[in-house]
Write an enzyme that holds these catalytic residues in place. Structure first.
Site, PDB file in Angstrom:
ATOM      1  N   HIS A 210     -26.982 -67.677 -41.546  1.00  0.00           N
ATOM      2  CA  HIS A 210     -26.741 -66.712 -40.461  1.00  0.00           C
ATOM      3  C   HIS A 210     -28.047 -66.100 -39.949  1.00  0.00           C
ATOM      4  CE1 HIS A 210     -22.407 -66.804 -41.288  1.00  0.00           C
ATOM      5  NE2 HIS A 210     -22.771 -66.911 -42.555  1.00  0.00           N
TER       6      HIS A 210
ATOM      7  N   ASP B 184     -22.398 -63.615 -33.965  1.00  0.00           N
ATOM      8  CA  ASP B 184     -22.376 -63.537 -35.433  1.00  0.00           C
ATOM      9  C   ASP B 184     -23.175 -62.329 -35.952  1.00  0.00           C
ATOM     10  OD1 ASP B 184     -22.583 -64.068 -38.156  1.00  0.00           O
ATOM     11  OD2 ASP B 184     -23.629 -65.983 -37.927  1.00  0.00           O
TER      12      ASP B 184
END
Lengths: 474, 474
Positions: free
Chosen positions: A287, A114
């Site tokens: 994130h 990610d």
């Protein structure tokens, strides 16, 4: 998911909450389709052909996330999915350090990780810290509280519910998607709601404002959302006024800044107190930031690295981060949609491309609208359109009626008499000229009208409406 | 300015650079107008009726800014304009602490102060720090450097020129507005350019890439700007490639995030290194943060306070900041455009409203386009349009030609035969039904076509194109 699965009817593997969300989505689209949904748990694996896929827990803004450890004949591939490393996760289930360490004790062949927050230094704040901020807001707010977030952000909703329970407020869920997701999540055990805490919209009026919390969507300023309607004073049940506190617990998705800002301004104008990311820590990202990304990279020790999730610039930066950690530039692969990475025992390389791209869903149409139609919409939006109707006699080729001019989105017609009359005269003169030999060349007349009118209208207005000449021959 | 001055031909007072920029703007719009421009300097004043207006230096992202001290019969009004407190300003001229202190030693009646950055804690970074970052980039870049900023950000351009001079690079100014502003600023002495440093676009090809810097506009991803064209590889002179460093030295104006992001991604795809606000301190704001706003408020000691410049939410926050500093809530006035603040010896209050709002300039039209035209454009942009042409015999009222259907922005016509044929049949059946008594009621036919078609097309496509029935009677 419903659109993809209709084209590609494959079995789906997912955790309980993920499958719950998918079922919700599948139920929204007619006609229904049959899909094989297989529920998996972290620390289990499924055998798919030569691949053995192991699931490991990751923290994210939504519970029940997992990353994938894909055991292949050539080695282990780690796919993180969306993740962060939350040391104090809401539901006690953080990123599974031990499992990752165990799988990667000899490194991995490839890491896909990610990249969304690669531009952020340090660590992403824990979801739990939002809970503290919420409690502070709930403790001090003197009137009604309205919290808006994404329906899928179940951890956030849990924290609103927890704060409401502590400070003795009833919670009302407003909006279809929020209701569906919270019902499903609570049925599946991902959301814990004390009995009698929830009330319906109808019951709201029987509870004093300062004993209520409304949870709703609209954090992106979407035109039809409950929050936007509240901010415009057009919501059926909820009229914002002085004393209300509105908490926007979400990040602005790029492109939505202007509509969010407008919603916030309107709420302030109605007298509400508005709390949002710029002025208070009422949102954290799901994130990983740079230090977490470094941790993941070093834990996995990959031979090859392919940054995923994020715009191209994020992938580039994530690739550089990996190089700073010691990976050779040639082992970093910045990929675009449709590119294939081929890995052999000896090396990894970018292989031939496959067709990939976006498909526009517009109304019932899936992919039926292409560049031409979109470009037309853009031109229509820019300067509007002008229709010119002329009737020509088949025998004599003479103009017997018109030109009539009709426009939309071009000019305010009532104040443009002079302009439109002159336009008509010019079209009439053109046609008289073109048909004076007694024959009517339609294509020449059409393109003549277009060029005469677009030139004239541009000279006068500096606008370029789309021009439609319509010739009727009788 | 040209539009306002045409409606309101009043004398204009401004500092040298401001008047230079106004002259540039006035020269761009035909027909030219005569304006009385009066050049003023900081620490001077002009008498205008009962008001004596004193100018004092403020720091901002552009040189030669001044705030106003308006001496009125009822007391002093301070208007800060856009400002920040830069302790190390580029041109040595910072916000004039001493003058403000002197004017406000007994406080002021009213303060109007810049609210843009009220959501930012602490202090705004000095413009000079950007210079250090630039030097670092110039020292390490191995190829061409391209810097983009606003044309009016003359201090920033000065720092690029200074860094170029130190690191022995030629500077090429690309783009009309950038060229005009730098020429004017250098003629007026606001920009110091060493001799032979500047080169023209034509000369670029004779200088090695690593000895050049290009300064251009396009920091907002504007579609026609030089930088956007470079990022699409369509710029005539500048082809981006690996080795180039692009510095985006500007903040994203809300609403432009998506196009800026696209530009950055495209530049990365072409192999450039891109440096922008998220990843490096290549931009600082020109507006005061909270601590500076507190300083200004306490220095001015106003009786009444009206926050200005910023969205409504910024005004609200600035008002709260003033309350934290001890001002009573009733003495804070959060105003919207068109509101009037009336101040007497005894009190201040919001007085009657005046007409105020936005005027859309579209092509040559100034304010000629209103809500109706804009709504039409929006509908056209959403789902396109469908034109239906039918020819009806005057005597018999029978359909003798058509219906013909023409569409734009609605559907890809080549794949919509079936849909459009069925639409024609439905229109034909409707008209046959409506004219079977031998008379043609035009309005009924028109509205009938609209309702039959919009229903049918919505059922089939879930789109709502704008429908235009055109009836020709012969």
């Amino acid at each position: 998911m419903p659109y993809v699965l209709r084209k590609l009817p494959v079995p789906v593997y997912g955790t309980g909450l993920t499958l719950g969300l998918i079922k919700n989505k599948l139920s929204e689209l007619e006609p229904a389709i049959q899909v094989e949904l297989n529920c998996v748990k972290p620390r289990t694996s499924v055998q798919l052909g030569v691949f053995n896929v192991e699931f490991f827990r990751v923290s994210h803004s939504i519970p029940d996330g997992v990353g994938l450890g894909i055991h292949t004949p050539l080695g282990l591939i780690i796919h993180t999915g969306d993740f962060k490393i939350d040391q104090t996760p809401i539901n006690g289930e953080g990123t599974d350090f031990h499992k990752i360490a165990e799988m990667c004790k000899d490194g991995a062949l490839l890491l896909l990780a990610d990249s969304t927050n690669v531009e952020k230094e340090g660590y992403t704040i824990s979801e739990k810290e939002i809970g503290e901020i919420f409690k502070q807001i709930f403790r001090t707010a003197t009137g009604r509280i309205i919290v808006t977030t994404f329906a899928s952000n179940i951890n956030r909703i849990q924290q609103v519910i927890d704060a409401a329970a502590i400070y003795n407020r009833k919670v009302c869920i407003v909006g279809m998607s929020m209701e569906k997701v919270t019902t499903m999540a609570s049925e599946l055990g991902y959301l814990t709601i004390p009995p009698k805490l929830l009330i319906s919209v109808d019951e709201l009026k029987h509870v004093p404002l300062k004993r209520t919390v409304i949870v709703t969507t609209g954090s992106q300023g979407e035109p039809m959302s409950a929050l936007t309607r509240m901010s415009m004073h057009t919501h059926k049940y909820v009229k914002i006024s002085s004393g209300d506190t509105v908490v926007i617990s979400a990040r602005a998705i790029p492109g939505n800044e202007v509509s969010i800002s407008k919603t916030i301004n309107n709420l302030f104008k109605l007298g509400a107190e508005v709390v949002y990311e710029n002025v208070s820590e009422v949102h954290v990202s799901g994130h990983a930031s740079q230090e977490e990304l470094k941790w993941m990279f070093n834990m996995v020790k990959p031979k090859y690295f392919m940054p995923i999730h994020g715009e191209y610039r994020h992938l580039v930066h994530h690739g550089k981060l990996a190089q700073k950690l010691g990976l050779a530039a040639k082992n970093v692969f910045i990929m675009e949609n449709g590119m294939k990475l081929a890995i052999t025992k000896e090396k990894a390389m970018i292989a031939e491309k496959v067709d990939a791209g976006q498909i526009l869903i517009d109304g019932k149409g899936v992919g039926d609208i292409g560049t031409v139609v979109l470009r037309d919409r853009q031109q229509l939006a820019q300067d509007g359109m002008v229709i010119v109707v002329v009737t020509i006699d088949r025998q004599s080729a003479r103009l017997i009626a018109g030109p009539e001019i009709l426009s939309r989105g071009f000019i305010y017609v009532r104040e443009a008499d002079e302009l439109l009359n002159e336009a008509k005269t010019r079209v009439k003169n053109l046609i008289d000229e073109l048909v004076k030999d007694g024959t009517a060349n339609w294509p020449a007349i059409k393109s003549g009208i277009k060029s005469v009118l677009s030139k004239y209208l541009f000279d006068k207005t500096e606008r370029r409406p789309m021009i439609f000449p319509i010739i009727v021959e009788v």
